[in-house]
Write a protein that holds these residues in place. Structure first.
Motif, short mmCIF file in Angstrom:
data_model
loop_
_atom_site.label_atom_id
_atom_site.label_comp_id
_atom_site.label_asym_id
_atom_site.label_seq_id
_atom_site.Cartn_x
_atom_site.Cartn_y
_atom_site.Cartn_z
N GLN A 1 5.77 -25.73 4.78
CA GLN A 1 5.19 -24.78 5.72
C GLN A 1 5.26 -23.34 5.23
O GLN A 1 4.39 -22.53 5.58
CB GLN A 1 5.89 -24.89 7.07
N GLU A 2 6.27 -23.02 4.44
CA GLU A 2 6.43 -21.64 3.99
C GLU A 2 7.26 -21.62 2.71
O GLU A 2 7.99 -22.57 2.40
CB GLU A 2 7.10 -20.80 5.07
N LEU A 3 7.11 -20.52 1.98
CA LEU A 3 7.83 -20.36 0.72
C LEU A 3 8.71 -19.13 0.81
O LEU A 3 8.23 -18.00 0.82
CB LEU A 3 6.84 -20.21 -0.44
N PRO A 4 10.04 -19.33 0.88
CA PRO A 4 10.93 -18.18 0.96
C PRO A 4 11.01 -17.43 -0.38
O PRO A 4 10.61 -17.95 -1.42
CB PRO A 4 12.29 -18.79 1.32
N LEU A 5 11.52 -16.21 -0.33
CA LEU A 5 11.76 -15.44 -1.54
C LEU A 5 12.72 -16.23 -2.43
O LEU A 5 13.81 -16.60 -2.00
CB LEU A 5 12.36 -14.08 -1.17
N PRO A 6 12.35 -16.48 -3.69
CA PRO A 6 13.23 -17.24 -4.57
C PRO A 6 14.50 -16.47 -4.92
O PRO A 6 14.56 -15.24 -4.74
CB PRO A 6 12.36 -17.46 -5.83
N PRO A 7 15.50 -17.15 -5.47
CA PRO A 7 16.65 -16.43 -6.03
C PRO A 7 16.16 -15.44 -7.09
O PRO A 7 15.17 -15.70 -7.77
CB PRO A 7 17.50 -17.54 -6.65
N PHE A 8 16.87 -14.34 -7.24
CA PHE A 8 16.38 -13.30 -8.13
C PHE A 8 16.37 -13.72 -9.60
O PHE A 8 15.55 -13.22 -10.37
CB PHE A 8 17.18 -12.01 -7.94
N ASP A 9 17.24 -14.64 -9.98
CA ASP A 9 17.18 -15.10 -11.37
C ASP A 9 15.91 -15.89 -11.62
O ASP A 9 15.34 -15.84 -12.72
CB ASP A 9 18.43 -15.91 -11.74
N VAL A 10 15.41 -16.57 -10.60
CA VAL A 10 14.14 -17.30 -10.72
C VAL A 10 12.98 -16.32 -10.63
O VAL A 10 12.04 -16.36 -11.44
CB VAL A 10 14.03 -18.37 -9.62
N LEU A 11 13.03 -15.42 -9.65
CA LEU A 11 11.95 -14.45 -9.46
C LEU A 11 11.78 -13.58 -10.71
O LEU A 11 10.66 -13.26 -11.10
CB LEU A 11 12.23 -13.59 -8.24
N GLY A 12 12.90 -13.21 -11.32
CA GLY A 12 12.86 -12.36 -12.49
C GLY A 12 12.18 -13.01 -13.68
O GLY A 12 11.74 -12.30 -14.60
N GLN A 13 12.06 -14.33 -13.69
CA GLN A 13 11.35 -15.03 -14.75
C GLN A 13 9.84 -15.01 -14.50
O GLN A 13 9.05 -15.24 -15.41
CB GLN A 13 11.84 -16.47 -14.86
N GLN A 14 9.45 -14.73 -13.25
CA GLN A 14 8.04 -14.70 -12.87
C GLN A 14 7.47 -13.28 -12.87
O GLN A 14 6.28 -13.08 -13.14
CB GLN A 14 7.87 -15.32 -11.48
N ALA A 15 8.30 -12.30 -12.55
CA ALA A 15 7.85 -10.91 -12.45
C ALA A 15 9.03 -10.00 -12.75
O ALA A 15 10.17 -10.31 -12.37
CB ALA A 15 7.30 -10.63 -11.05
N SER A 16 8.76 -8.87 -13.40
CA SER A 16 9.83 -7.99 -13.85
C SER A 16 10.53 -7.29 -12.68
O SER A 16 9.88 -6.70 -11.82
CB SER A 16 9.25 -6.94 -14.80
N LEU A 17 11.85 -7.34 -12.71
CA LEU A 17 12.68 -6.64 -11.72
C LEU A 17 13.17 -5.30 -12.25
O LEU A 17 14.05 -4.68 -11.63
CB LEU A 17 13.88 -7.52 -11.34
N GLU A 18 12.60 -4.84 -13.33
CA GLU A 18 13.05 -3.59 -13.95
C GLU A 18 13.02 -2.43 -12.95
O GLU A 18 12.07 -2.26 -12.19
CB GLU A 18 12.13 -3.25 -15.12
N GLY A 19 14.09 -1.68 -12.96
CA GLY A 19 14.16 -0.48 -12.13
C GLY A 19 14.68 -0.70 -10.73
O GLY A 19 14.80 0.27 -9.96
N LEU A 20 15.00 -1.93 -10.37
CA LEU A 20 15.48 -2.21 -9.02
C LEU A 20 17.00 -2.26 -8.99
O LEU A 20 17.62 -3.07 -9.68
CB LEU A 20 14.90 -3.53 -8.50
#
Length: 244
Positions: free
Chosen positions: A126-145
């Protein structure tokens, strides 16, 4: 191409998991034009039916806002779209390009006809929660956060509705490609992005079809509204003032 102060209202739309709140720091730096930030249907955590919202619902909400702005400000809007807001905004450009003075893509860009964000997402999800940041960081850059920003991101993120992620973006109106466009490139340099577009990379191929395009580099991660909010506001203002 020249620049001139813009009187067109700005409509800011953030990507997946985010609402209008994501633009708070950018709005603090925006002053020459009327500017509002939107929370798309499905991303309001207080809406009990949000998980059933679709891309059509989101596109309709954007159209409602820019139609009202056209009536009150007597100017077509400038849409500023970040990341996953590209799907509903592409639908808006396809359906009513005359209502958009310019589109500014923030580490994003127009989608190609038939695009589906998550074609393999099971119907039962039904919905997709925000992934863990180690996973998210592999999909999009977390630089500067900073850690503080990431904590706020986690606390305020709203799961993305499954129907939004599974819906195909049906585009039929070539006039969408005539709307003046600015790409603010953050996690990928503009030169590399344009090279990929010319090579037909599916993520960027639609860029090669745009008739009025300019690009700006703002080196940082995928969420520049938090990593470089003042610089992003300045880039948006510069884009808004361009004439083609």
């Amino acid at each position: 191409m020249t620049t001139t102060p813009s009187s067109s209202p700005l409509v800011l739309i953030a990507g997946h998991w985010l609402g209008a709140w994501a633009w708070d720091e950018v709005l603090d730096h925006l002053n020459p034009s009327p500017a509002i930030a939107m929370t798309l249907p499905g991303l309001d955590g207080d809406d009990p039916e949000r998980a059933a919202k679709t891309l059509d619902d989101q596109a309709s909400a954007i159209l409602d806002v820019i139609t009202r702005l056209r009536e009150s400000e007597d100017q077509p809007a400038i849409i500023v779209a970040h990341s996953g807001a590209n799907a509903p905004v592409s639908l808006v450009l396809d359906r009513h390009p005359e209502l958009v003075h310019r589109v500014v893509w923030v580490d994003s860009g127009p989608v190609a006809p038939g695009s589906i964000y998550a074609p393999d997402l099971p119907e039962g999800v039904q919905e997709l929660p925000l992934p863990p940041f180690d996973v998210l960081g592999q999909q999009a850059s977390l630089e500067g956060l900073s850690a503080e920003v990431l904590e706020r991101f986690r606390a305020r993120a709203v799961p993305e509705p499954g129907p939004v992620l599974r819906q195909s973006v049906e585009l039929t109106n070539d006039a969408r490609r005539t709307v003046p466009t600015t790409l603010i490139c953050c996690s990928l340099p503009s030169a590399q992005m344009l090279e990929l577009a010319r090579a037909g990379h599916p993520m960027f191929a639609e860029v090669a079809n745009l008739e009025h395009l300019d690009v700006m580099d703002l080196p940082t991660g995928h969420w520049p509204m938090w990593s470089r909010p003042g610089d992003l506001a300045q880039a948006i203002q510069s884009a808004a003032s361009r004439t083609d």
